[in-house]
Design an enzyme around this catalytic site. Structure first.
Site, PDB file in Angstrom:
ATOM      1  CG  ASP A   9      78.691 123.941 -60.853  1.00  0.00           C
ATOM      2  OD1 ASP A   9      79.476 124.587 -61.551  1.00  0.00           O
ATOM      3  OD2 ASP A   9      78.781 123.850 -59.615  1.00  0.00           O
ATOM      4  CG  ASP A  11      84.942 123.339 -59.113  1.00  0.00           C
ATOM      5  OD1 ASP A  11      85.403 122.194 -59.253  1.00  0.00           O
ATOM      6  OD2 ASP A  11      85.487 124.357 -59.562  1.00  0.00           O
TER       7      ASP A  11
HETATM    8  P1  B16 Z   1      89.343 128.260 -62.175  1.00  0.00           P
HETATM    9  P2  B16 Z   1      82.154 125.728 -61.178  1.00  0.00           P
HETATM   10  C1  B16 Z   1      84.025 127.522 -60.552  1.00  0.00           C
HETATM   11  O1  B16 Z   1      83.670 126.227 -60.938  1.00  0.00           O
HETATM   12  C2  B16 Z   1      84.271 127.590 -59.052  1.00  0.00           C
HETATM   13  O2  B16 Z   1      83.053 127.369 -58.349  1.00  0.00           O
HETATM   14  C3  B16 Z   1      84.798 128.954 -58.700  1.00  0.00           C
HETATM   15  O3  B16 Z   1      85.062 129.026 -57.311  1.00  0.00           O
HETATM   16  C4  B16 Z   1      86.067 129.245 -59.503  1.00  0.00           C
HETATM   17  O4  B16 Z   1      86.579 130.547 -59.207  1.00  0.00           O
HETATM   18  C5  B16 Z   1      85.739 129.129 -60.983  1.00  0.00           C
HETATM   19  O5  B16 Z   1      85.228 127.829 -61.248  1.00  0.00           O
HETATM   20  C6  B16 Z   1      86.953 129.366 -61.850  1.00  0.00           C
HETATM   21  O6  B16 Z   1      87.848 128.330 -61.616  1.00  0.00           O
HETATM   22  O7  B16 Z   1      90.180 129.213 -61.402  1.00  0.00           O
HETATM   23  O8  B16 Z   1      89.696 126.800 -61.943  1.00  0.00           O
HETATM   24  O9  B16 Z   1      89.274 128.586 -63.663  1.00  0.00           O
HETATM   25  O10 B16 Z   1      81.464 125.749 -59.833  1.00  0.00           O
HETATM   26  O11 B16 Z   1      81.535 126.654 -62.203  1.00  0.00           O
HETATM   27  O12 B16 Z   1      82.348 124.311 -61.704  1.00  0.00           O
HETATM   28 MG    MG Z   2      79.798 125.155 -58.430  1.00  0.00          MG
END
Ligand code: B16
Ligand code: MG
Length: 219
Positions: A9, A11
């Site tokens: 993952d 984030d």
């Molecule tokens: P975006 P991950 C996720 O990333 C985040 O944890 C989540 O908080 C966010 O809403 C989602 O990506 C969508 O992100 O708005 O940048 O498309 O943890 O799956 O790497």
């Molecule tokens: Mg994450």
């Protein structure tokens, strides 16, 4: 090595963008006039942008139109993208870099499995855009975590069967997605408290113990 591939993952695992998501969503919540705090922000980990707005709106007594929802998600993304400009290679710790390098030296394939549509921009910002063997992200999926699609796509991109992949996740929704993909999972950070994953990592470098097969990170 126990696994042919590790899917990370982004984030909350490779780097930390939670604070930027929080600041951007807080500004949107204030504009809408709905209560929002760090605890609610925690529920947005691994969840898509649109579903994140729906979670925030649980505390809102009124109703927004589809156009308003689109307006607010786009505005949030603009704010978030501006904040991402603050990121640099210094946002990846030496521990993460050294662990990735050692795993790669062991011959393990490395991929990203992120719900984010901004994953490639973040990887560029932190200087890892050419590092991974595959990137599966919010731009190539129709269902976000806990659906297994993002990890199944990553394993397809790598050409490795799910049972030979390990997922590293910080979000409950991500651990559930890994299990639904029939992959082993190593939880880190927030995700360790649910005790759902095969391994709980205290530190990112604990992955090296798993890869050596001594199993000492098992729950
Ligand atoms: P975006 P991950 C996720 O990333 C985040 O944890 C989540 O908080 C966010 O809403 C989602 O990506 C969508 O992100 O708005 O940048 O498309 O943890 O799956 O790497
Ligand atoms: Mg994450």
């Amino acid at each position: 090595m126990k696994y042919q591939a590790i899917i990370f993952d982004l984030d909350g695992v490779i780097c930390h963008t939670d604070q930027y998501h929080y600041l951007a969503w807080k500004q949107i919540a204030d504009e809408i006039g709905v209560y929002f705090d760090e605890q609610i922000n925690n529920r947005l980990r691994g969840v898509s942008r649109r579903e994140s707005l729906e979670i925030i709106l649980e505390a809102y007594p009124g109703r927004l139109t589809e156009d308003e929802k689109t307006y607010y998600t786009e505005k949030k993304n603009g704010l978030y993208r501006s904040l991402l400009q603050n990121m640099s290679p210094a946002d990846v710790t030496a521990e993460v870099r050294e662990t990735l390098d050692q795993l790669r030296a062991q011959g393990v394939l490395l991929a990203i499995g992120s719900s984010s549509k901004n994953a490639k921009a973040i990887l560029k910002q932190i200087g890892l855009e050419d590092y991974f063997d595959a990137v599966s992200d919010g731009t190539n999926i129709t269902q976000s975590k806990p659906d297994p699609e993002v990890f199944l796509k990553a394993s397809q991109f790598l050409g490795v069967d799910p049972q030979h992949c390990l997922v590293v996740e910080d979000a409950r929704s991500g651990v559930e997605a890994a299990l639904a993909a029939n992959m082993d999972c190593a939880a880190i950070g927030d995700a360790t408290k649910y005790n759902l994953a095969r391994y709980n990592l205290q530190r990112f470098s604990d992955l090296l113990q798993i890869s050596h097969g001594d199993g000492s990170c098992g729950r």
